[in-house]
Every structure is written in structure tokens, then in C-alpha cells.
Design a protein around this motif. Structure first.
Motif, PDB file in Angstrom:
ATOM      1  N   LYS A 203      10.620 -26.142  -1.873  1.00 24.36           N
ATOM      2  CA  LYS A 203       9.453 -26.862  -2.474  1.00 24.36           C
ATOM      3  C   LYS A 203       8.604 -27.028  -2.554  1.00 24.36           C
ATOM      4  CE  LYS A 203       8.632 -31.951  -3.051  1.00 24.36           C
ATOM      5  NZ  LYS A 203       9.295 -33.478  -2.679  1.00 24.36           N
ATOM      6  N   ASP A 204       7.670 -26.266  -1.297  1.00 24.13           N
ATOM      7  CA  ASP A 204       5.937 -25.835  -0.795  1.00 24.13           C
ATOM      8  C   ASP A 204       5.675 -24.751  -1.388  1.00 24.13           C
ATOM      9  OD1 ASP A 204       6.168 -28.474   0.707  1.00 24.13           O
ATOM     10  OD2 ASP A 204       6.164 -27.735   1.846  1.00 24.13           O
TER      11      ASP A 204
ATOM     12  N   TYR B 138      -4.587 -26.349  10.277  1.00 20.86           N
ATOM     13  CA  TYR B 138      -4.211 -25.417  11.712  1.00 20.86           C
ATOM     14  C   TYR B 138      -2.382 -24.978  11.523  1.00 20.86           C
ATOM     15  CZ  TYR B 138      -8.908 -23.247  12.236  1.00 20.86           C
ATOM     16  OH  TYR B 138      -9.768 -22.483  12.268  1.00 20.86           O
ATOM     17  N   ILE B 139      -2.098 -26.141  10.477  1.00 24.67           N
ATOM     18  CA  ILE B 139      -0.234 -26.543  10.660  1.00 24.67           C
ATOM     19  C   ILE B 139       0.121 -26.248   9.192  1.00 24.67           C
ATOM     20  CG2 ILE B 139       0.917 -27.767  11.932  1.00 24.67           C
ATOM     21  CD1 ILE B 139      -0.980 -28.902  13.548  1.00 24.67           C
ATOM     22  N   PRO B 140       0.651 -25.617   8.915  1.00 23.37           N
ATOM     23  CA  PRO B 140       0.747 -25.124   7.151  1.00 23.37           C
ATOM     24  C   PRO B 140       1.914 -25.874   6.838  1.00 23.37           C
ATOM     25  CG  PRO B 140       0.776 -23.103   8.018  1.00 23.37           C
ATOM     26  CD  PRO B 140      -0.066 -23.882   9.315  1.00 23.37           C
ATOM     27  N   ASP B 141       2.347 -25.880   6.151  1.00 19.65           N
ATOM     28  CA  ASP B 141       3.475 -27.080   5.717  1.00 19.65           C
ATOM     29  C   ASP B 141       4.636 -25.604   6.273  1.00 19.65           C
ATOM     30  OD1 ASP B 141       3.079 -29.128   4.540  1.00 19.65           O
ATOM     31  OD2 ASP B 141       2.781 -28.423   3.154  1.00 19.65           O
ATOM     32  N   TYR B 142       4.490 -24.631   5.824  1.00 18.27           N
ATOM     33  CA  TYR B 142       6.302 -23.559   6.337  1.00 18.27           C
ATOM     34  C   TYR B 142       5.847 -23.140   7.315  1.00 18.27           C
ATOM     35  CZ  TYR B 142       2.716 -20.127   7.786  1.00 18.27           C
ATOM     36  OH  TYR B 142       2.264 -18.715   8.269  1.00 18.27           O
ATOM     37  N   ILE B 143       5.355 -23.851   8.537  1.00 17.82           N
ATOM     38  CA  ILE B 143       5.297 -23.712  10.004  1.00 17.82           C
ATOM     39  C   ILE B 143       6.132 -25.045  10.094  1.00 17.82           C
ATOM     40  CG2 ILE B 143       4.241 -23.945  12.288  1.00 17.82           C
ATOM     41  CD1 ILE B 143       3.660 -20.888  11.305  1.00 17.82           C
ATOM     42  N   VAL B 144       5.532 -26.032   9.831  1.00 17.72           N
ATOM     43  CA  VAL B 144       6.546 -27.525  10.166  1.00 17.72           C
ATOM     44  C   VAL B 144       8.453 -26.881   9.914  1.00 17.72           C
ATOM     45  CG1 VAL B 144       6.490 -30.033   9.405  1.00 17.72           C
ATOM     46  CG2 VAL B 144       4.553 -28.625   9.767  1.00 17.72           C
ATOM     47  N   ASN B 145       8.144 -27.121   8.595  1.00 19.24           N
ATOM     48  CA  ASN B 145       9.612 -26.565   8.139  1.00 19.24           C
ATOM     49  C   ASN B 145      10.370 -25.707   8.403  1.00 19.24           C
ATOM     50  OD1 ASN B 145       9.264 -28.706   6.086  1.00 19.24           O
ATOM     51  ND2 ASN B 145       7.750 -27.389   5.007  1.00 19.24           N
ATOM     52  N   THR B 146       9.535 -24.142   8.772  1.00 15.32           N
ATOM     53  CA  THR B 146      10.215 -23.110   9.984  1.00 15.32           C
ATOM     54  C   THR B 146      10.030 -24.234  11.226  1.00 15.32           C
ATOM     55  OG1 THR B 146       9.449 -21.837   8.829  1.00 15.32           O
ATOM     56  CG2 THR B 146       9.958 -21.112  11.311  1.00 15.32           C
ATOM     57  N   ALA B 147      10.010 -24.884  12.199  1.00 17.66           N
ATOM     58  CA  ALA B 147      10.381 -25.514  13.203  1.00 17.66           C
ATOM     59  C   ALA B 147      11.429 -26.679  12.942  1.00 17.66           C
ATOM     60  CB  ALA B 147       8.876 -26.506  13.887  1.00 17.66           C
ATOM     61  N   LEU B 148      11.630 -27.384  12.402  1.00 19.97           N
ATOM     62  CA  LEU B 148      12.380 -27.957  11.973  1.00 19.97           C
ATOM     63  C   LEU B 148      13.934 -28.030  11.228  1.00 19.97           C
ATOM     64  CD1 LEU B 148      11.409 -30.673   9.387  1.00 19.97           C
ATOM     65  CD2 LEU B 148      11.970 -30.559  11.556  1.00 19.97           C
TER      66      LEU B 148
ATOM     67  N   LEU C 279      27.687 -32.360  10.785  1.00 20.40           N
ATOM     68  CA  LEU C 279      26.801 -32.667   9.654  1.00 20.40           C
ATOM     69  C   LEU C 279      25.394 -32.864   9.541  1.00 20.40           C
ATOM     70  CD1 LEU C 279      26.995 -32.440   6.222  1.00 20.40           C
ATOM     71  CD2 LEU C 279      28.009 -34.560   6.131  1.00 20.40           C
ATOM     72  N   LEU C 280      25.006 -33.751   9.823  1.00 22.12           N
ATOM     73  CA  LEU C 280      23.919 -35.002   9.777  1.00 22.12           C
ATOM     74  C   LEU C 280      22.951 -33.471  10.860  1.00 22.12           C
ATOM     75  CD1 LEU C 280      23.631 -37.537  12.239  1.00 22.12           C
ATOM     76  CD2 LEU C 280      22.599 -37.484  10.541  1.00 22.12           C
ATOM     77  N   PHE C 281      23.018 -32.440  11.842  1.00 23.83           N
ATOM     78  CA  PHE C 281      21.944 -31.693  12.198  1.00 23.83           C
ATOM     79  C   PHE C 281      22.534 -30.137  11.011  1.00 23.83           C
ATOM     80  CE2 PHE C 281      23.090 -32.850  16.873  1.00 23.83           C
ATOM     81  CZ  PHE C 281      22.217 -34.263  16.532  1.00 23.83           C
ATOM     82  N   GLY C 282      23.568 -30.142  10.723  1.00 20.39           N
ATOM     83  CA  GLY C 282      22.855 -29.066   9.435  1.00 20.39           C
ATOM     84  C   GLY C 282      22.203 -29.627   8.185  1.00 20.39           C
ATOM     85  N   THR C 283      21.979 -30.928   7.896  1.00 16.72           N
ATOM     86  CA  THR C 283      21.275 -31.361   6.578  1.00 16.72           C
ATOM     87  C   THR C 283      20.087 -31.681   7.571  1.00 16.72           C
ATOM     88  OG1 THR C 283      23.004 -33.001   6.345  1.00 16.72           O
ATOM     89  CG2 THR C 283      20.649 -33.799   5.839  1.00 16.72           C
ATOM     90  N   VAL C 284      18.996 -31.684   8.698  1.00 18.19           N
ATOM     91  CA  VAL C 284      18.581 -31.019   9.173  1.00 18.19           C
ATOM     92  C   VAL C 284      17.871 -29.669   8.525  1.00 18.19           C
ATOM     93  CG1 VAL C 284      16.527 -30.921  11.098  1.00 18.19           C
ATOM     94  CG2 VAL C 284      18.682 -32.380  11.180  1.00 18.19           C
ATOM     95  N   VAL C 285      18.134 -28.998   8.866  1.00 19.47           N
ATOM     96  CA  VAL C 285      18.146 -27.475   8.341  1.00 19.47           C
ATOM     97  C   VAL C 285      17.989 -27.245   6.799  1.00 19.47           C
ATOM     98  CG1 VAL C 285      19.550 -25.073   8.346  1.00 19.47           C
ATOM     99  CG2 VAL C 285      19.882 -26.701  10.623  1.00 19.47           C
ATOM    100  N   ALA C 286      19.290 -28.450   6.850  1.00 22.34           N
ATOM    101  CA  ALA C 286      18.605 -28.091   5.179  1.00 22.34           C
ATOM    102  C   ALA C 286      17.804 -27.942   4.012  1.00 22.34           C
ATOM    103  CB  ALA C 286      20.675 -28.385   4.251  1.00 22.34           C
ATOM    104  N   SER C 287      17.748 -29.280   4.963  1.00 16.18           N
ATOM    105  CA  SER C 287      16.106 -29.965   3.986  1.00 16.18           C
ATOM    106  C   SER C 287      14.979 -29.433   4.780  1.00 16.18           C
ATOM    107  CB  SER C 287      16.145 -31.551   4.805  1.00 16.18           C
ATOM    108  OG  SER C 287      17.929 -32.298   4.687  1.00 16.18           O
ATOM    109  N   ALA C 288      14.857 -28.838   5.638  1.00 10.81           N
ATOM    110  CA  ALA C 288      13.772 -28.025   6.252  1.00 10.81           C
ATOM    111  C   ALA C 288      13.874 -27.128   5.253  1.00 10.81           C
ATOM    112  CB  ALA C 288      13.940 -27.419   7.031  1.00 10.81           C
ATOM    113  N   ILE C 289      14.974 -26.091   5.272  1.00 12.09           N
ATOM    114  CA  ILE C 289      15.099 -24.626   3.891  1.00 12.09           C
ATOM    115  C   ILE C 289      14.701 -25.170   2.541  1.00 12.09           C
ATOM    116  CG2 ILE C 289      16.104 -23.255   2.583  1.00 12.09           C
ATOM    117  CD1 ILE C 289      17.875 -23.360   5.809  1.00 12.09           C
ATOM    118  N   LYS C 290      14.781 -26.914   2.044  1.00  9.95           N
ATOM    119  CA  LYS C 290      14.513 -27.891   0.503  1.00  9.95           C
ATOM    120  C   LYS C 290      13.150 -27.384   0.585  1.00  9.95           C
ATOM    121  CE  LYS C 290      15.704 -31.049  -1.857  1.00  9.95           C
ATOM    122  NZ  LYS C 290      16.965 -32.682  -2.616  1.00  9.95           N
TER     123      LYS C 290
END
Length: 399
Positions: A336-337, A114-124, A321-332
């Protein structure tokens, strides 16, 4: 010599120093921004490393340190009440991790369904969006130095070799600090400040629980996402050979000890995974060696005094930049998924989570993490849609 079935030799000692350099800046930056005791942060990060590896059977090449995702909550409670109440929230975050660890140990497969990848990455994405203003506010203290630090880090990340990129944070922090003191003068009087271990006794109230510990409900998705990446690097099936529950139990135990002493919430470090990816060295004893070095830094903290010379605007450039990377990585990772945003069901859920993120939730005047609320509602909506798809026997596979 072997520790937990893995070799500990000269290469391990060398790699321990490498991981120390990679993780050093993150612990320093986050601790300084939150106004916590620096030697204590390194001491508890070192102890936390051993706790985490004990719970995960020393199978994962993961580093543990102080989490930056709780900066906003800790600063808010500290300013409104005191650091003691912030530490109470940290203790409760650890307790919540323990509860989640026990729950996942019992029902891991059912919960992950019940915790799909897109929910995980949206939360990130939401976590990163919530943190970026912290970095930009620090940059405003000295816009020139903050932006220069950010620019140096960007140049290193974009144009340097992979091995140099591992040290983009230390290099940019050093350059920003040197530039600041060249322009505004060097004050060695700051080095006279004491740098000793200072402990804080936690105090508890409802708002610290709702503001700090409930952020855990959103951050668990970072841990799950991070574990997926570690699994890819090592070839270890974390769900079967370790278990998500063990990850939470290790982080939770470490976090409780942190809160009882005066440090912040523990977490695994993504930059450590990046180092593993480049060096191809998956020996978990590398991180245990780093833990020993963290503890030695805490017990002999003179060298840590030089961190006091780093301006807050420099920290701001790095954090942005660190926190922006969190957003960019989650979007990436969403891409990928292979998340089909033309699927109206998923697009609606993602849109709802983003919209709720900007709502200020409170209970009897007490603020509640909007990230936790939006993620929880996203999971409920996903489960509801999933059941509807199954019930109506729709042929298209719904993940």
C-alpha cells in the motif's frame, strides 16, 4: 453526560459492550498462554484504558489491553527464572516506553524522518514471524482441535458478513471448546479452581531487561503503524493533535503499573480499530465504557472461571491465525505504501533485517531480542543510505 467533551449515552453503553466482546478473547488468550492471573489482566486493562485516554486527551477511539507480542520473552524468563523476574522485565519495558515518549515529545518530527514506513512494516513482519511458532506449538497439544478451531475462524473471516467477522475469535474459541469436551468429556472440576486477584512482586536482573524490555524497541513500530490507521479512521492528525510521545507515555505508565502488580505489557488493539472501521463510531467514550466493564469483570470474576475450560490447543488455533495476520497486514501495508522492491537500496535493507532476525544475539550468555537488533540496524542503514543520497544529490526521491 459528557466526558472529555464527548457524549456518554445509551449508544455509548451499547458500543462499550461491543468493544468488550471484540477485545475479550485477545486478553483471555494472551493471559492464559503466559500463565498470568486472569482477573488481574482485566483489572489492569481497564485501568490502562483510562490512563491511555488521559494521556491522549481522549481523542482516539483506541482500546488498550495485554500485549501478545511479549509472550515469547515472558515465557522464556518465567521458565528460566520465575514470573517475578518476568514482571521485572515488564516494568523496565514500561520505563523504556516512558523514555521513548519523552524523546518523541521533544524530537518527534526529526525522529519520524528517519523511521520510514517500510522499516516499520518490516519490523512488524518480524514480530509476527517470531510469534507464529508459539501458536503452532500450542496446536500440537491436540492437533485435531487446534486445526478445527483455526479452520472455523478462517471460514468466518472468509465467508461471513463484516459484523460477524468482528466475533470470529469468540465464535471459534466457543466452537473449538465445545468440540473438545464432546470428544473428550467435560470436567467441571476445573471450575473449583480459585479465580481471585493475585498480585506478583517484580524482581530484576539483566537478562529480563534484555529479553523482555528491549522487545519494546521493535513493538514501538506497531504502535506507530496502529496510530496511522487510527488517524485514517478519525481524520485526526495524530502527530499534531496528540503526538506520538503521548501514545508512548500512556502505554508506558500503564505497563509500569502492570509489571508492579503482575500483568503484562500494555498495547493498543488493532481489532478495536477494525470495529471502529465497521461501526463508523469514533466516540472515544466507547472504550472508556469498556474499561469500566473490564474492571467489573475483575472484581466479580466468577464468569471468568469458564475460561479454564478452554483447551490450550484452541488458544493455539486462534493465536496462529492472529500472528499470521500480523505478518500479512504488514506485507499488505508495504504494498500500500508503494515500496519499490526493485530499489536495490531498500531491498538490501529489508533483506538484512530479515536475515538478522534469524541470528541468536547474546551478551555474556544473555539473550537479546533479534527483532530489536535487526530493526535498529535497519534504521541505521536507512539513515546512512539517506545521507548518501542527499550528499550525492541524486534526483530520485528517497523516502
Amino acid at each position: 453526560m459528557k466526558i472529555f467533551k464527548h457524549e456518554f449515552n445509551l449508544r455509548t453503553m451499547y458500543m462499550s459492550v461491543i468493544f468488550l466482546l471484540v477485545n475479550f478473547t485477545s486478553i483471555s488468550v494472551v493471559t492464559q498462554v503466559m500463565g498470568l492471573n486472569l482477573p488481574l489482566a482485566f483489572l489492569m486493562s481497564g485501568i490502562g484504558m483510562f490512563i491511555y485516554h488521559a494521556f491522549t486527551k481522549n481523542l482516539l477511539p483506541s482500546s488498550v489491553g495485554i500485549s501478545g507480542l511479549f509472550i515469547g520473552g515472558i515465557l522464556l524468563i518465567t521458565q528460566k527464572y520465575s514470573i517475578q523476574y518476568a514482571m521485572g522485565g515488564v516494568v523496565m519495558a514500561g520505563v523504556l516506553y516512558i523514555i521513548l515518549g519523552l524523546v518523541f515529545t521533544k524530537w518527534q518530527d526529526k525522529l519520524l524522518k528517519y523511521i520510514p514506513d517500510y522499516i516499520v512494516n518490516t519490523a512488524l513482519i518480524l514480530v509476527g514471524l517470531g510469534l507464529i511458532p508459539i501458536g503452532t506449538d500450542l496446536i500440537k497439544g491436540n492437533l485435531l482441535i487446534g486445526l478445527l478451531t483455526l479452520g472455523i475462524m478462517l471460514v468466518i473471516e472468509l465467508f461471513s458478513k463484516p459484523i460477524i467477522k468482528l466475533f470470529s475469535m469468540p465464535i471459534s474459541v466457543l466452537c473449538g471448546t465445545v468440540l473438545y469436551h464432546i470428544l473428550y468429556g467435560l470436567d467441571f472440576g476445573m471450575l473449583d479452581k480459585p479465580m481471585n486477584l493475585e498480585f506478583v512482586k517484580p524482581m530484576f536482573n539483566l537478562e529480563s531487561f534484555l529479553t523482555i524490555s528491549l522487545i519494546t524497541l521493535a513493538v514501538i513500530f506497531e504502535v506507530i503503524a496502529d496510530s496511522k490507521y487510527t488517524s485514517e479512521l478519525t481524520g485526526i492528525d495524530i502527530n499534531k493533535e496528540v503526538g506520538i510521545g503521548r501514545l508512548f507515555l500512556g502505554i508506558g505508565t500503564s505497563t509500569i503499573l502492570n509489571g508492579l502488580s503482575g500483568a503484562s505489557v500494555s498495547t493498543t488493539y488493532s481489532e478495536s480499530n477494525a470495529c471502529v472501521c465497521i461501526t463508523k463510531d469514533t466516540n472515544p467514550n466507547n472504550q472508556l465504557g469498556t474499561g469500566i466493564l473490564f474492571i467489573l469483570l475483575a472484581l466479580f470474576p466468577f464468569t471468568l472461571k469458564f475460561i479454564l475450560l478452554i483447551p490450550m490447543s484452541v488458544f493455539g488455533g486462534v493465536l496462529t491465525l492472529l500472528f499470521g495476520t500480523v505478518v500479512a497486514s504488514a506485507i499488505k501495508q508495504l504494498k500500500k505504501d508503494d515500496v519499490d522492491l526493485n530499489d536495490n537500496r531498500k531491498l538490501l535493507i529489508i533483506s538484512t533485517m530479515i536475515a538478522l532476525f534469524f541470528v541468536n544475539f547474546s551478551f555474556k550468555g544473555i539473550g537479546i531480542s533479534s527483532i530489536a537488533i535487526s530493526t535498529f540496524i535497519g534504521i541505521i542503514l536507512n539513515a546512512t543510505v539517506r545521507e548518501w543520497v542527499v550528499k550525492n544529490k541524486i534526483v530520485k526521491k528517497y523516502k
